[in-house]
Scaffold this motif. Sequence first.
Motif, PDB file in Angstrom:
ATOM      1  N   ARG A   1      88.018  48.280  -5.216  1.00 14.78           N
ATOM      2  CA  ARG A   1      87.072  47.288  -4.701  1.00 14.78           C
ATOM      3  C   ARG A   1      87.165  45.950  -5.436  1.00 14.78           C
ATOM      4  O   ARG A   1      86.417  45.019  -5.147  1.00 14.78           O
ATOM      5  N   LEU A   2      88.120  45.845  -6.375  1.00 13.49           N
ATOM      6  CA  LEU A   2      88.169  44.668  -7.230  1.00 13.49           C
ATOM      7  C   LEU A   2      88.645  43.422  -6.494  1.00 13.49           C
ATOM      8  O   LEU A   2      88.162  42.304  -6.763  1.00 13.49           O
ATOM      9  N   ALA A   3      89.565  43.585  -5.559  1.00 15.01           N
ATOM     10  CA  ALA A   3      90.142  42.415  -4.887  1.00 15.01           C
ATOM     11  C   ALA A   3      89.078  41.572  -4.194  1.00 15.01           C
ATOM     12  O   ALA A   3      89.156  40.340  -4.168  1.00 15.01           O
ATOM     13  N   ARG A   4      88.048  42.212  -3.645  1.00 17.44           N
ATOM     14  CA  ARG A   4      87.026  41.477  -2.897  1.00 17.44           C
ATOM     15  C   ARG A   4      86.129  40.633  -3.794  1.00 17.44           C
ATOM     16  O   ARG A   4      85.348  39.823  -3.301  1.00 17.44           O
ATOM     17  N   THR A   5      86.235  40.839  -5.112  1.00 12.71           N
ATOM     18  CA  THR A   5      85.389  40.085  -6.043  1.00 12.71           C
ATOM     19  C   THR A   5      86.012  38.754  -6.459  1.00 12.71           C
ATOM     20  O   THR A   5      85.350  37.959  -7.135  1.00 12.71           O
ATOM     21  N   ARG A   6      87.246  38.510  -6.064  1.00 14.21           N
ATOM     22  CA  ARG A   6      87.977  37.358  -6.603  1.00 14.21           C
ATOM     23  C   ARG A   6      87.745  36.066  -5.831  1.00 14.21           C
ATOM     24  O   ARG A   6      87.972  34.984  -6.360  1.00 14.21           O
ATOM     25  N   THR A   7      87.303  36.188  -4.584  1.00 10.18           N
ATOM     26  CA  THR A   7      87.094  34.983  -3.775  1.00 10.18           C
ATOM     27  C   THR A   7      85.997  35.244  -2.760  1.00 10.18           C
ATOM     28  O   THR A   7      85.815  36.392  -2.318  1.00 10.18           O
ATOM     29  N   PRO A   8      85.234  34.228  -2.376  1.00  7.27           N
ATOM     30  CA  PRO A   8      84.177  34.420  -1.371  1.00  7.27           C
ATOM     31  C   PRO A   8      84.747  34.931  -0.055  1.00  7.27           C
ATOM     32  O   PRO A   8      85.844  34.555   0.360  1.00  7.27           O
ATOM     33  N   GLN A   9      83.949  35.778   0.628  1.00  6.78           N
ATOM     34  CA  GLN A   9      84.398  36.428   1.849  1.00  6.78           C
ATOM     35  C   GLN A   9      83.592  35.934   3.048  1.00  6.78           C
ATOM     36  O   GLN A   9      82.365  35.803   2.969  1.00  6.78           O
ATOM     37  N   GLY A  10      84.275  35.690   4.169  1.00  6.83           N
ATOM     38  CA  GLY A  10      83.615  35.417   5.430  1.00  6.83           C
ATOM     39  C   GLY A  10      82.984  34.043   5.522  1.00  6.83           C
ATOM     40  O   GLY A  10      82.990  33.260   4.570  1.00  6.83           O
ATOM     41  N   PRO A  11      82.396  33.745   6.699  1.00  6.16           N
ATOM     42  CA  PRO A  11      81.835  32.406   6.938  1.00  6.16           C
ATOM     43  C   PRO A  11      80.639  32.079   6.049  1.00  6.16           C
ATOM     44  O   PRO A  11      80.353  30.898   5.802  1.00  6.16           O
ATOM     45  N   ARG A  12      79.940  33.088   5.570  1.00  3.66           N
ATOM     46  CA  ARG A  12      78.778  32.835   4.709  1.00  3.66           C
ATOM     47  C   ARG A  12      79.145  32.716   3.233  1.00  3.66           C
ATOM     48  O   ARG A  12      78.288  32.445   2.403  1.00  3.66           O
TER      49      ARG A  12
END
Length: 338
Positions: free
Chosen positions: A264-275
């Motif tokens: 799950r670490l990769a998703r912490t590196r940059t903001p996700q999605g339009p919000r």
Amino acid sequence: MPRRGEPLHKLGFLTIGRFSEDHPRDGHLETLRMIERAEDLGFDSVWVRHRHLQFGISSPVAVLAAAAVRTSRIELGTAVIPLGLENPLRLAEDLATVDVLSDGRLNPGVSVGVPMRYDDFKLALYPETHDVENFSKDRVARLLDHLRGVPVSSFEGTVGIESFSRRVQPHSPGLAGRVWYGGGRSSARWAGQQGINYLTSSVVTIEGTESRDFATIQGEHIDEYLAHHPDPTRARVSQGLVVIPTDRATPEQVRKYEAYAESRLARTRTPQGPRGMLFSPDYVGPSDQLAERLYAHTGFQRAGEVAFALPFSFDESDYIQIVTDIAERLGPALGWPR
């Protein structure tokens, strides 16, 4: 504010209450056992997630009604009930009933907005009104009014042998003061203005900030909440992160926990999605190391209580080890007066 040397006021954990489609009873009973174990271990609170059309608790109020009569002290929370799928008046009746059964231990956490995957089931949920439903914070305001006893009916009196009330029944005094709300900066501001409690989680939005550091943003959101609360001295803020102590874990469990966090670490590196949603990394390790990391966390420094989130897909034996280590090792390392 749990800085080093100061007490952590309340310690809790959050569970999704997962179950199998073929044997849903087993999973629900497991959740009830975890709540009973939490009380035995001295936890101040236990919270259940809310999942619709998934294999996690879809009716936390019903589950907490069962938990209320199996426990006597621990606070019981929902994190969170999406009000887009609820009628605030009916929900107020259910919440008040559970609060009465628990003798004032219910902590309802709620959220608003268009329900997740709404287009997939809106015709089943609101056949005639799906395109005009109001999913704004008005639903929270209505729920709070109902819990406070604001009249919902124009009639009060007796008809034959039946008596009718103007307000939602049962009425549970104090329940409205235990409502929680979560979200980003604007939601934090709004929750503060309403004088309700503020839930944080392992995800933030980057609205209104230049930072891309999760802890910094979470701290900013809590500051925004406190700055707009009419009485910050009585404001309650709870932090929820995935925190997994490994003190008494087996080597196999440690490998499982570390692999889970790594996946799950990769998703912490940059903001996700339009919000611009930014996720926190999961915290895995011995309690003394976890305590050091949390004491350095800007969000933790501003929260008076925590409800650490259990991972979604572990086994009951894993959850037992984790919550036991949280209560007996990590809590004391954080100054929790068990």
